[in-house]
Design an enzyme around this catalytic site. Structure first.
Site, PDB file in Angstrom:
ATOM      1  N   ARG A   1      49.391  14.225  57.294  1.00 35.52           N
ATOM      2  CA  ARG A   1      50.698  14.638  57.792  1.00 35.52           C
ATOM      3  C   ARG A   1      50.829  14.356  59.282  1.00 35.52           C
ATOM      4  NH1 ARG A   1      51.537  20.512  54.730  1.00 35.52           N
ATOM      5  NH2 ARG A   1      50.971  19.761  52.630  1.00 35.52           N
TER       6      ARG A   1
ATOM      7  N   ARG B   1      47.244  23.304  62.428  1.00 38.40           N
ATOM      8  CA  ARG B   1      48.085  22.131  62.161  1.00 38.40           C
ATOM      9  C   ARG B   1      47.320  20.888  62.568  1.00 38.40           C
ATOM     10  NH1 ARG B   1      52.907  23.541  60.377  1.00 38.40           N
ATOM     11  NH2 ARG B   1      53.939  25.440  61.104  1.00 38.40           N
TER      12      ARG B   1
ATOM     13  N   GLU C   1      50.542  31.646  57.524  1.00 37.54           N
ATOM     14  CA  GLU C   1      50.607  30.962  56.230  1.00 37.54           C
ATOM     15  C   GLU C   1      49.260  30.384  55.794  1.00 37.54           C
ATOM     16  OE1 GLU C   1      52.676  27.073  54.107  1.00 37.54           O
ATOM     17  OE2 GLU C   1      53.425  27.745  56.048  1.00 37.54           O
TER      18      GLU C   1
ATOM     19  N   SER D   1      51.097  28.378  49.362  1.00 38.91           N
ATOM     20  CA  SER D   1      52.463  28.565  48.885  1.00 38.91           C
ATOM     21  C   SER D   1      52.543  28.145  47.429  1.00 38.91           C
ATOM     22  CB  SER D   1      53.457  27.749  49.723  1.00 38.91           C
ATOM     23  OG  SER D   1      53.208  26.367  49.580  1.00 38.91           O
TER      24      SER D   1
ATOM     25  N   ARG E   1      42.799  25.668  56.545  1.00 37.44           N
ATOM     26  CA  ARG E   1      43.278  27.026  56.813  1.00 37.44           C
ATOM     27  C   ARG E   1      42.378  28.092  56.206  1.00 37.44           C
ATOM     28  NH1 ARG E   1      49.918  26.635  57.028  1.00 37.44           N
ATOM     29  NH2 ARG E   1      49.939  25.017  58.649  1.00 37.44           N
TER      30      ARG E   1
END
Length: 406
Positions: free
Chosen positions: A247, A262, A334, A337, A375
């Site tokens: 990403r 990130r 976060e 999800s 994460r």
């Protein structure tokens, strides 16, 4: 992509859904294109019928047929152009939003539940990892650029242990493990509905080729059954794919950008479901339960939140996040999800099944993060610190790691 018949009947519902998401889309213009297309299609079909002459035509009939043929060619060309514009318009309309979705943006998510006892103190993951020489961002930047990194020694073994534990859990839940391509063509990428907002383009493209690096296995998994009709007896189909994720994270820096939170490349184990439309809500709840079970197994304090409409991606009808507790930051952040995309992706990639009467219908697709390794490393390094500065390995993970401390 949405159903044009449903859009004709309920345009205000789609307008309201786009408004709640904060997405600007001209639905009236799409409906105008649709009306023009229907009218033009009728004219084309009428001319085609005239050309379907039986027997040998007379001279005057030949002249009329030639005129009809010339007119048909022009109309078919216009129809092709109109079809393309209509498809582009439909592709820009997001999925509907579930009625009980919270209104607002990122800060308006709704807390559903909490689990675990949050620690009050703890060093941040980057401080711990760099002090032990487990991570190297400086050399990662030298080799590949900012936000690339090297992991070393025990944390690599920890990542492998988590992968083994969670993949085994998913197999026991009935998921089929998969390894997918790391690159997909633009049709598959766009078909999944990954439409960045504004200038926030996230995908790495391969120059000179019709290929992009995946940001999640969801993209490659969605394309697996593109243009196929799945035997209803095989549904539901549950897959879990281990892949790297790439990403750009354009426009995402500032908030929570420190260390591993990130980054441009990380490994992820992604769950994916193809199911009958009647079962998608049930599967959404099951994906959430599995994600919670994984967090509990890894002894990570967390909360479940329901994502607000303005923070939903275009494909998601309904979405939950699980946020881990960060003692270093004193807040939840976060971790995973899971989303129910209903038939939005299936329509765009023509993935169908058959109903009880044998008629084709689009399947529903759902996705959920089992583990995003970058994460989960943060969550474990920050939440499992002992008083003497060591990192305790969760009990269920010790057999895979080969010890009780990092």
């Amino acid at each position: 992509m949405i159903d044009i018949r449903d859009l004709r009947e309920h345009p205000e519902v789609y307008k309201d859904s786009a408004r709640k998401r904060g997405i600007t889309v001209d639905i009236d213009e799409v409906l105008k294109l649709d009306t023009k297309r229907v009218k033009l299609l009728g004219e084309v079909e009428s001319l085609r019928a005239k050309l379907n002459v039986k027997g040998k035509p007379t001279g005057s009939e030949l002249k009329q047929l030639q005129q009809a043929k010339d007119g048909l060619g022009k109309l078919e060309s216009e129809l092709t152009e109109l079809d393309s514009k209509l498809q582009d318009g439909l592709f820009n309309i997001p999925n509907l939003v579930a009625d009980d979705t919270p209104q607002g943006g990122e800060d308006d998510k709704r807390e559903e539940k909490k689990w675990g006892e949050p620690k009050k103190e703890g060093k941040d993951h980057l401080t711990v990892a760099e002090a032990n020489d487990w991570i190297d961002f400086e050399r990662g930047a030298k080799v590949a650029g900012n936000k690339f990194y090297y992991l070393k020694g025990p944390v690599v073994r920890l990542e492998l242990a988590v992968m083994q534990l969670v993949s085994r859990q998913l197999e026991m839940e009935g998921f089929t493990l998969m390894a997918t391509p790391h690159l997909v063509n633009n049709r598959i990428f766009e078909g999944t509905g990954f439409q960045p907002r504004g200038e926030e383009e996230q995908a790495y493209s391969i120059e000179g080729e019709d290929l992009k690096l995946i940001g999640t296995a969801e993209i490659a998994l969605t394309g697996y059954y593109a243009d196929e009709i799945i035997d209803p007896s095989k549904l539901p189909l549950a897959y879990a794919a281990l892949t790297p994720s790439y990403r750009k994270e354009a426009g995402a820096y500032g908030k929570h950008s420190k260390g591993l939170y990130r980054v441009h490349q990380f490994d992820k184990l992604e769950m994916y479901i193809f199911c009958d439309p009647a079962e998608s809500e049930k599967w959404h709840q099951r994906l959430l339960e599995i994600e919670e079970k994984i967090c509990q197994t890894l002894e990570i304090p967390y909360r479940v939140v329901r994502i607000a409409a303005g923070d939903l991606g275009a494909p998601a009808y309904k979405k939950y996040d699980i946020e881990y507790w960060s003692p270093a930051d004193g807040e939840y952040r976060e971790l995973t999800s899971c989303s129910n995309c209903t038939d939005f992706q299936a329509r765009r990639l023509n993935i169908r099944t058959r109903d009880k009467d044998g008629k084709t219908q689009f399947v529903h697709t759902l996705n959920g993060t089992a583990v995003a390794y970058s994460r989960v490393l943060i969550a474990m390094l920050e939440n499992h610190q002992t008083k003497d500065g060591k990192i305790q390995i969760p009990t269920a993970l010790q057999q895979y790691y080969g010890g009780s401390e990092l």
